[in-house]
Structure formats: C-alpha cells, structure tokens
Enzyme design. Sequence first.
Site, PDB file in Angstrom:
ATOM      1  N   ARG A  58       0.245 -11.704  12.885  1.00  0.00           N
ATOM      2  CA  ARG A  58      -0.075 -12.195  11.536  1.00  0.00           C
ATOM      3  C   ARG A  58      -1.381 -11.628  10.987  1.00  0.00           C
ATOM      4  NH1 ARG A  58       1.977 -17.052  13.961  1.00  0.00           N
ATOM      5  NH2 ARG A  58       4.085 -17.481  13.198  1.00  0.00           N
TER       6      ARG A  58
ATOM      7  N   LYS B 295      -3.514  -1.246   0.018  1.00  0.00           N
ATOM      8  CA  LYS B 295      -2.057  -1.140  -0.090  1.00  0.00           C
ATOM      9  C   LYS B 295      -1.516  -0.440   1.148  1.00  0.00           C
ATOM     10  CE  LYS B 295      -1.057  -1.149  -5.046  1.00  0.00           C
ATOM     11  NZ  LYS B 295      -0.461  -0.379  -6.161  1.00  0.00           N
TER      12      LYS B 295
ATOM     13  N   GLU C  79      -5.436  13.451  -7.432  1.00  0.00           N
ATOM     14  CA  GLU C  79      -5.882  12.060  -7.512  1.00  0.00           C
ATOM     15  C   GLU C  79      -7.325  11.967  -8.007  1.00  0.00           C
ATOM     16  OE1 GLU C  79      -4.286   9.269  -7.210  1.00  0.00           O
ATOM     17  OE2 GLU C  79      -2.459   9.689  -6.087  1.00  0.00           O
TER      18      GLU C  79
ATOM     19  N   LYS D  46     -12.083   3.532  -8.080  1.00  0.00           N
ATOM     20  CA  LYS D  46     -11.020   2.706  -7.514  1.00  0.00           C
ATOM     21  C   LYS D  46     -11.567   1.369  -7.044  1.00  0.00           C
ATOM     22  CE  LYS D  46      -6.974   2.585  -4.618  1.00  0.00           C
ATOM     23  NZ  LYS D  46      -5.998   3.332  -3.792  1.00  0.00           N
TER      24      LYS D  46
ATOM     25  N   GLU E  25      -2.859  -6.479  -7.909  1.00  0.00           N
ATOM     26  CA  GLU E  25      -2.124  -5.921  -9.047  1.00  0.00           C
ATOM     27  C   GLU E  25      -1.378  -7.005  -9.817  1.00  0.00           C
ATOM     28  OE1 GLU E  25       1.078  -2.400  -9.461  1.00  0.00           O
ATOM     29  OE2 GLU E  25      -0.651  -1.890  -8.230  1.00  0.00           O
TER      30      GLU E  25
ATOM     31  N   ARG F 100      -5.234  -3.097 -12.042  1.00  0.00           N
ATOM     32  CA  ARG F 100      -4.979  -2.179 -10.936  1.00  0.00           C
ATOM     33  C   ARG F 100      -3.783  -1.271 -11.220  1.00  0.00           C
ATOM     34  NH1 ARG F 100      -5.489  -3.170  -4.436  1.00  0.00           N
ATOM     35  NH2 ARG F 100      -4.807  -1.090  -3.849  1.00  0.00           N
TER      36      ARG F 100
ATOM     37  N   ASN G 107      -1.796   3.658 -11.215  1.00  0.00           N
ATOM     38  CA  ASN G 107      -0.479   4.286 -11.076  1.00  0.00           C
ATOM     39  C   ASN G 107      -0.223   5.354 -12.135  1.00  0.00           C
ATOM     40  OD1 ASN G 107       0.484   2.749  -8.803  1.00  0.00           O
ATOM     41  ND2 ASN G 107       0.688   1.001 -10.178  1.00  0.00           N
TER      42      ASN G 107
ATOM     43  N   HIS H  99       2.235   8.131 -11.488  1.00  0.00           N
ATOM     44  CA  HIS H  99       3.032   7.812 -10.312  1.00  0.00           C
ATOM     45  C   HIS H  99       4.481   7.473 -10.640  1.00  0.00           C
ATOM     46  CE1 HIS H  99      -0.861   7.824  -8.432  1.00  0.00           C
ATOM     47  NE2 HIS H  99      -0.366   7.528  -7.260  1.00  0.00           N
TER      48      HIS H  99
ATOM     49  N   HIS I   2       6.921   9.655  -8.757  1.00  0.00           N
ATOM     50  CA  HIS I   2       7.823   9.142  -7.717  1.00  0.00           C
ATOM     51  C   HIS I   2       9.273   9.508  -8.004  1.00  0.00           C
ATOM     52  CE1 HIS I   2       4.964   5.808  -6.014  1.00  0.00           C
ATOM     53  NE2 HIS I   2       4.644   7.015  -5.616  1.00  0.00           N
TER      54      HIS I   2
ATOM     55  N   HIS J  55       3.116  14.583  -2.596  1.00  0.00           N
ATOM     56  CA  HIS J  55       2.829  13.407  -3.428  1.00  0.00           C
ATOM     57  C   HIS J  55       1.813  13.722  -4.525  1.00  0.00           C
ATOM     58  CE1 HIS J  55       2.037   9.329  -4.695  1.00  0.00           C
ATOM     59  NE2 HIS J  55       0.760   9.482  -4.400  1.00  0.00           N
TER      60      HIS J  55
END
Length: 369
Positions: A121, A143, A185, A227, A237, A242, A246, A249, A253, A267
């Site tokens: 956990r 993330k 980026e 960031k 987010e 936040r 993206n 992205h 993607h 990427h």
Amino acid sequence: MAVIPVELAGRGYEVRVGNRLLADLAAQARPFLRKRHACIVADANARRHWGEAVGNSLSAAGIEPRWYDVAPGETSKSWDSLARLTDWLLDQGVERGDHVFALGGGVVGDLTGFACAILKRGCGFVQLPTTLLAQVDSSVGGKTAINTAAGKNLIGAFHQPSLVLADLGTLGTLPERELRAGYAEVLKYGVLGDRGFFDWLEQDGRTVVALDPAATERAVAASVAAKARIVAEDERETSGARALLNLGHTFGHALEAETGFSDRLLHGEGVALGMVLAARYSARRGEISLADAQRVTAAVDAAGLPAEISALGLECDGRRLADHMLHDKKMDAGTLPFILLRAIGEAYLARDVEMTDIAAFLDEQLQAH
C-alpha cells in the site's frame, strides 16, 4: 547545482539539478538509505553507463546495491513487467519505510513508481532520471503508470518521489534523437506558460541540445520549476491547472498509438508534433495568431523534431486518429478537453472541442505538405 522544491502539503521534496550527483548518491540520498542494502531498478542501458558510479558510491558508504534490470522501451511498462518487479521487491524484503531507486528514463521511473505505489500500500522511491525527457517531465510530479492494450498510461497512480536527482552528466550518453525528443518537453514549458523562456529557446535552444553546461542547467531547472509550480497548485489534475502540462499530448498520443508506440515516433517527438497541431488548431479557431503558430512550428523544426504529419508516412485518416483520442484518460463525461493556445505562453483548457472538427482538421493536416 540548482535545487527546486516541489511544495506539497506536508510532503514536499527537492529536485536537484547538477553534475556528478550519481557519483555522490550515498550522500545526496542519505536520509533514504536506512538499511545495509538498497534496491535499484535500472534501465539496462542506464546501468551500463552509470551503474558503476552508483554502485561505487553506495558501496563506499557500506551499502550493498541490489540491481533489477528493465529492458529499454515502452514494452516494459506492462502488467507482466509490473508483476515481476513487485515480486522481486517483495523477495528483497522491501518495507513501507524503505526507498527504491529508479535509474533511467521515463519508462523505469513510471514502472518503479507505480510498483512502489502499490507495494504494501505504498513505499518510498527516489528518481534518478538519466534522460532529458525524464529530468524535465516524468520524474517530477508523481504520475506513475503502465500501458495496456487499450492505451498508454491508463493504469496508474499518483505517487510522489521523495527526491529527484537530475544528473546532467548522464545526458552526454544519450543518442542525439533521444536528446532532441527530450528537448520537446523543455520547449513545451515555454509554449504553455512562459513566453520569455520560449523566446530564449527560440534563439539559443541549439546550445541546450548541444549540452552547453550553463544552458542545459538553465533549461532543465526552469522546466522543473515550471512543472513544480503547476503540480503544487493541482497535484491530482482536478482543477485544470495541471492539465496544461498535457499540451501536445492528446494529439501526440494519438500519433503514438497509430505508430504502435514504437520507435517510429518517440514520445517527445509525438509531443513536439502535437504542439504544432495544437497551435495550428488554435489558429484555425481564431484564438492564436497565425504568426505565433508558425513560430511554434519553426521552433520545433529547428530542433530537428517532426513538424509535419506527412513525415510519419501514416496510412490513415483524421477519423482514425480522432478515435485513438477517445481512449485518452482525460475523457470526462464523454467529452475530451484539449489544451489550446491563446498566445505563445498562454495555454488554456478547452472543453468545447467537437471530435468531428478534430477529425476534419487532421484530414487537412494529413493532406497538406
């Protein structure tokens, strides 16, 4: 060395940007080394280049390094890889109070972070990013995720690292293509929220890609700071702040999915082309000047990154690319928000975009140039 705090309620951490941080790992990460051994999950290439420096630092401090190698590439972000890694960590006796070290790029950071999020956990981890892309983006913000047949990063958790050590010396071992993909980026932070930073990159970005020491530290530190500010405002987010990260992205993607998440399109290359498409679509909507959209395109092209869909040699239409977007984890009540631009340095979250219009726009891009 630049030290950038990531301020989160009661559990902030530092991102340290500089040289020889891996060779000084035992001292840098002393609070997170509570046993006589340390578990290090490493990209096989990163370990080949930097494993000796890491191992020597730990051994000199009386700590045994225990290594787990991960094959390079997105295919390692899978259920099977996650299961093997968590089983190994359990075999090593990792406890909730321990910290696991992630040495490599975004794949290793994502996989290790997610494993640590679910192991007993939740246990701690330290990011040791060795790619430009990971140093300025994926290692910061918590993330973590794996990929599935349904899409990229759809299974994951928010799990913040306890420390990030961005050793700029590691960037010298990167293939040029991978370095340029990471630069996408860096450029993103200027396009989405800092026109002055974009202006500097537009003039001197080549010195970052050439790994000029001062320019590289400035670019990485500025990107991390940008960031960190956004993550502190909107860690999970939920407020929309936040989501600005993206930028590029959603389009990117879709292009990655169409190319099979393969080396046909890295990427960062997808993000770069996605930023171009976001700028052009914003201009199509009358929200950004055509001149600014062209500046974004020129900055991407000048960095040696793909700026036209035609460069990918795709055999699909706009509807197929739009359909890929419907698997995006940002889907909300059947609609997909897009990050668009009002100007360079002023991104915003648009919730009124029709996918039929996106498909038509992409058809235009596929047929152009």
